[in-house]
Every structure is written in structure tokens, then in C-alpha cells.
Design an enzyme around this catalytic site. Structure first.
Site, PDB file in Angstrom:
ATOM      1  N   SER A 140      -3.746  -8.900 -24.005  1.00 51.60           N
ATOM      2  CA  SER A 140      -4.759  -9.516 -24.617  1.00 51.60           C
ATOM      3  C   SER A 140      -4.285  -8.544 -26.189  1.00 51.60           C
ATOM      4  O   SER A 140      -3.128  -8.370 -27.004  1.00 51.60           O
ATOM      5  CB  SER A 140      -5.849  -8.286 -24.665  1.00 51.60           C
ATOM      6  OG  SER A 140      -6.821  -7.807 -25.407  1.00 51.60           O
ATOM      7  N   TYR A 153      -7.887   0.450 -23.799  1.00 49.15           N
ATOM      8  CA  TYR A 153      -7.554  -0.629 -24.012  1.00 49.15           C
ATOM      9  C   TYR A 153      -6.227  -1.452 -24.311  1.00 49.15           C
ATOM     10  O   TYR A 153      -5.762  -2.088 -24.135  1.00 49.15           O
ATOM     11  CB  TYR A 153      -8.910  -1.316 -23.779  1.00 49.15           C
ATOM     12  CG  TYR A 153      -9.206  -3.396 -24.043  1.00 49.15           C
ATOM     13  CD1 TYR A 153      -9.166  -3.641 -22.394  1.00 49.15           C
ATOM     14  CD2 TYR A 153      -8.598  -4.003 -24.469  1.00 49.15           C
ATOM     15  CE1 TYR A 153      -9.272  -4.517 -21.817  1.00 49.15           C
ATOM     16  CE2 TYR A 153      -7.804  -5.361 -23.862  1.00 49.15           C
ATOM     17  CZ  TYR A 153      -8.941  -5.252 -22.631  1.00 49.15           C
ATOM     18  OH  TYR A 153      -8.707  -6.916 -22.233  1.00 49.15           O
TER      19      TYR A 153
HETATM   20  P1  NAP Z   1     -13.879 -10.588 -16.316  1.00 49.29           P
HETATM   21  O1  NAP Z   1     -14.933 -11.768 -15.966  1.00 49.29           O
HETATM   22  O2  NAP Z   1     -14.400  -8.917 -16.254  1.00 49.29           O
HETATM   23  O3  NAP Z   1     -12.986 -10.253 -14.679  1.00 49.29           O
HETATM   24  C1  NAP Z   1     -12.749  -8.742 -14.305  1.00 49.29           C
HETATM   25  C2  NAP Z   1     -12.373  -9.497 -12.399  1.00 49.29           C
HETATM   26  O4  NAP Z   1     -10.609  -8.293 -12.412  1.00 49.29           O
HETATM   27  C3  NAP Z   1     -12.823  -9.305 -11.585  1.00 49.29           C
HETATM   28  O5  NAP Z   1     -12.157 -10.128 -10.859  1.00 49.29           O
HETATM   29  C4  NAP Z   1     -12.918  -7.631 -10.823  1.00 49.29           C
HETATM   30  O6  NAP Z   1     -13.468  -7.744  -9.904  1.00 49.29           O
HETATM   31  C5  NAP Z   1     -11.704  -7.854 -10.767  1.00 49.29           C
HETATM   32  N1  NAP Z   1     -10.853  -6.437 -11.058  1.00 49.29           N
HETATM   33  C6  NAP Z   1     -11.419  -5.589 -11.345  1.00 49.29           C
HETATM   34  N2  NAP Z   1     -10.829  -3.954 -11.450  1.00 49.29           N
HETATM   35  C7  NAP Z   1     -10.619  -4.158 -10.614  1.00 49.29           C
HETATM   36  C8  NAP Z   1      -9.765  -3.540  -9.596  1.00 49.29           C
HETATM   37  N3  NAP Z   1      -9.798  -1.864  -9.627  1.00 49.29           N
HETATM   38  N4  NAP Z   1      -8.794  -4.287  -8.449  1.00 49.29           N
HETATM   39  C9  NAP Z   1      -9.202  -5.586  -8.290  1.00 49.29           C
HETATM   40  N5  NAP Z   1      -9.096  -5.785  -9.203  1.00 49.29           N
HETATM   41  C10 NAP Z   1     -10.210  -5.503 -10.059  1.00 49.29           C
HETATM   42  O7  NAP Z   1     -13.276  -9.954 -16.648  1.00 49.29           O
HETATM   43  P2  NAP Z   1     -11.893 -11.158 -17.618  1.00 49.29           P
HETATM   44  O8  NAP Z   1     -11.937 -11.338 -18.788  1.00 49.29           O
HETATM   45  O9  NAP Z   1     -11.797 -12.336 -17.158  1.00 49.29           O
HETATM   46  O10 NAP Z   1     -10.372 -10.986 -18.170  1.00 49.29           O
HETATM   47  C11 NAP Z   1      -9.305 -11.094 -16.934  1.00 49.29           C
HETATM   48  C12 NAP Z   1      -8.090 -10.406 -17.985  1.00 49.29           C
HETATM   49  O11 NAP Z   1      -8.047 -10.790 -19.373  1.00 49.29           O
HETATM   50  C13 NAP Z   1      -8.298  -8.827 -17.893  1.00 49.29           C
HETATM   51  O12 NAP Z   1      -7.231  -8.006 -18.079  1.00 49.29           O
HETATM   52  C14 NAP Z   1      -8.689  -8.842 -19.570  1.00 49.29           C
HETATM   53  O13 NAP Z   1      -8.294  -7.417 -19.818  1.00 49.29           O
HETATM   54  C15 NAP Z   1      -8.032  -9.574 -20.244  1.00 49.29           C
HETATM   55  N6  NAP Z   1      -9.085 -10.445 -21.295  1.00 49.29           N
HETATM   56  C16 NAP Z   1      -9.634 -10.517 -21.251  1.00 49.29           C
HETATM   57  C17 NAP Z   1     -10.115 -11.011 -22.379  1.00 49.29           C
HETATM   58  C18 NAP Z   1     -11.631 -11.638 -22.505  1.00 49.29           C
HETATM   59  O14 NAP Z   1     -11.991 -12.372 -23.949  1.00 49.29           O
HETATM   60  N7  NAP Z   1     -12.092 -12.002 -21.858  1.00 49.29           N
HETATM   61  C19 NAP Z   1      -9.667 -10.780 -23.899  1.00 49.29           C
HETATM   62  C20 NAP Z   1      -8.585 -10.358 -23.174  1.00 49.29           C
HETATM   63  C21 NAP Z   1      -7.695 -10.006 -22.233  1.00 49.29           C
HETATM   64  P3  NAP Z   1     -15.175  -7.732  -8.920  1.00 49.29           P
HETATM   65  O15 NAP Z   1     -15.246  -9.478  -9.504  1.00 49.29           O
HETATM   66  O16 NAP Z   1     -15.115  -7.431  -7.505  1.00 49.29           O
HETATM   67  O17 NAP Z   1     -15.407  -6.822 -10.247  1.00 49.29           O
END
Ligand code: NAP
Length: 242
Positions: A140, A153
Site C-alpha cells: 500500500s 497498517y
Molecule cells: P476489501 O474490499 O476489504 O476486501 C478484503 C478481502 O480480504 C476480502 O476478500 C476478505 O474476505 C479478505 N480477507 C480479510 N481478512 C482475511 C483473512 N484473515 N483471511 C483471508 N481473507 C481475508 O479490501 P480491498 O480494498 O480489496 O484490499 C485488498 C488488498 O489491497 C488489501 O491487502 C489492502 O490492504 C490492499 N490495499 C487496498 C487499498 C484500497 O484503497 N482499497 C489501498 C492500498 C492497499 P471476506 O470477504 O471473507 O471478508
């Protein structure tokens, strides 16, 4: 059959990555922890894109559960291996350090950092034996620049960047590349509750990114064409931090 595993494939960026990798011909293992309905929705989207996949539930932060799920898959698929691993599962529990509970600190580090270890270690050997593998870790912008309210984070994502660089050095000679992607603000459930209108003003392209834009980058890093990129962290943030 070529296999890819995407942790946290049930929603957001992970879901878009699943659809992208499926469109590239991978049979995609869609990992989730609690949201089976959304994992099923990802499988529907994969099928609509003409691809194939299956669900695989485990909590990446739980070492025993993860190992059991991965080993069960490996035993059922003798002679085959997962050649693309996307360590995408992540959570955030923001708070200023002054008020941060130990639970908020440990849970975020556990899912991101221990999760990286728990999933990557058992999948690494087959990649080395087959002399081809792609490991792509979702970091991130927060892990590069530091964000207030996100000491937990930022630390977890900074750790992922460092682990990416170290592991790339260990396995590069065996045809396995290891890279990190550092997204800025991407339109998913994770950014719900943030003041989008205010934040957009700070982003040069004046918008949040789309999960599909991150997935396109994952697709390229997973491809054979990206074989000379390793140990790198690639930003995708609309110019927020360069
Ligand atoms: P999201 O929409 O909140 O989705 C999170 C995903 O991770 C869901 O599929 C969830 O599964 C799964 N998850 C959470 N805890 C878990 C665990 N303990 N074991 C297995 N699966 C787990 O998040 P996102 O925005 O797509 O983010 C994806 C990645 O990108 C993350 O690593 C996040 O830190 C990174 N990121 C996101 C952003 C952003 O702006 N969105 C920016 C920078 C980095 P369930 O559906 O079963 O809960």
C-alpha cells in the site's frame, strides 16, 4: 491446468484480480475468510468471463488452518502446483497511536505479515522445483509514505515491501519472481467511510482507482513477459506519492 491462488478473492481488488487471472487462462482458487456469498459471486464473474475457479476458505492469519487448506489442495492435485500466488488479503483498523489498542495492532500485522508467511511458505517449494512462479504481494502507499492513524497498517505494508525484496533475492535464480504492488485509494469496501471528496483533491488524477486497474497490473506481473521484474514495488496511486 494452470493454477493461481488469490487470498481475499471474495471482494474488492482480490475479486478483480481473480477475474483477470481467469481471463488469462488460470484456474483460480478464490480464498476468503467469512464471506462465502461474495466468494460465490466472484466465481460467477469468473464464469461470465469464460474462466474457471473454485473457493478455498481459510484465515490467512491462522497458520494451522492455512497449512491444512493448502496441503489438502496439494494432496488432491498431485503433480500440479499453484504457479501464481497473489497475497492480497488485508484489513485495516485505523487509530492514532495514542489510542491504538493492542488488538488493533496485532490483528492488522497478523493478517498481513503472518498471512504472507503462512500462505507463501508452503507454496514456494513447488514453484522452485518447477522453476517457474509468480508471487505478487499487495502492499500500500501507506507502507511507503506512512499515513497518520495507520501505524499498524503502515508497519505491516512496509514489512511486506521488505519481505518482497528479501524473498526475490532468495528465489530469483529459480525462475520465481516476487513483487509488491502499492495501491493508493482504490474504490472498494476498504475505503468506505473515508471522505472521498476531500481525499480526491490530494490525488493528481482527481479520482480513486478502480480494482480492475490494479488487477491489470497484477496480470502483467503474473505474465511470462514480466520475468525480468523482481524485488520491486510498483505504485498505482494516481500520482498521490511518487
Ligand atoms: P476489501 O474490499 O476489504 O476486501 C478484503 C478481502 O480480504 C476480502 O476478500 C476478505 O474476505 C479478505 N480477507 C480479510 N481478512 C482475511 C483473512 N484473515 N483471511 C483471508 N481473507 C481475508 O479490501 P480491498 O480494498 O480489496 O484490499 C485488498 C488488498 O489491497 C488489501 O491487502 C489492502 O490492504 C490492499 N490495499 C487496498 C487499498 C484500497 O484503497 N482499497 C489501498 C492500498 C492497499 P471476506 O470477504 O471473507 O471478508
Amino acid at each position: 491446468m494452470k493454477y493461481a491462488l488469490v487470498t481475499g478473492g471474495s471482494r474488492g481488488i482480490g475479486r478483480a484480480v481473480c477475474v483477470k487471472l481467469a481471463s488469462m487462462g488460470y484456474h483460480v482458487l478464490v480464498n476468503y475468510v467469512s464471506n462465502e456469498t461474495e466468494a460465490d459471486n466472484t466465481l460467477t464473474m469468473i464464469a461470465e468471463a469464460g474462466g474457471t475457479g473454485e473457493k478455498i476458505r481459510f484465515d490467512v492469519g491462522n497458520a494451522d488452518e492455512t497449512l491444512a487448506a493448502v496441503e489438502a489442495w496439494q494432496e488432491a492435485h498431485e503433480g500440479e502446483y499453484i504457479e501464481v500466488l497473489v497475497n492480497n488479503a488485508g484489513i485495516r483498523k485505523d487509530n492514532l497511536m495514542l489510542w491504538m489498542e493492542s488488538d488493533e495492532w496485532f490483528k492488522v500485522l497478523n493478517v498481513t505479515l503472518n498471512g504472507f508467511y503462512n500462505v507463501t511458505r508452503p507454496l514456494l517449494k513447488p514453484m522452485l522445483v518447477k522453476k517457474f512462479g509468480r508471487i505478487i504481494n499487495m502492499a500500500s502507499v501507506s507502507g511507503l509514505m506512512g499515513m497518520q492513524g495507520q501505524c499498524n497498517y503502515s508497519a505491516a505494508k512496509g514489512g511486506i515491501v521488505a519481505a518482497t525484496k528479501a524473498l526475490a533475492k532468495e528465489v530469483g535464480a529459480k525462475g520465481v519472481t516476487v513483487n509488491a504492488i502499492a495501491p493508493g485509494f482504490i474504490q472498494t469496501d476498504m475505503v468506505e467511510g473515508l471522505d472521498e471528496a476531500e481525499l480526491k483533491k490530494t490525488i493528481p488524477v482527481k479520482r480513486f482507482g478502480k480494482p480492475e486497474e490494479v488487477a491489470a497490473l497484477v496480470g502483467f506481473l503474473a505474465s511470462k513477459e514480466a520475468g525480468y521484474i523482481t524485488g520491486d514495488v510498483i505504485s498505482i496511486n494516481g500520482g498521490l506519492y511518487t
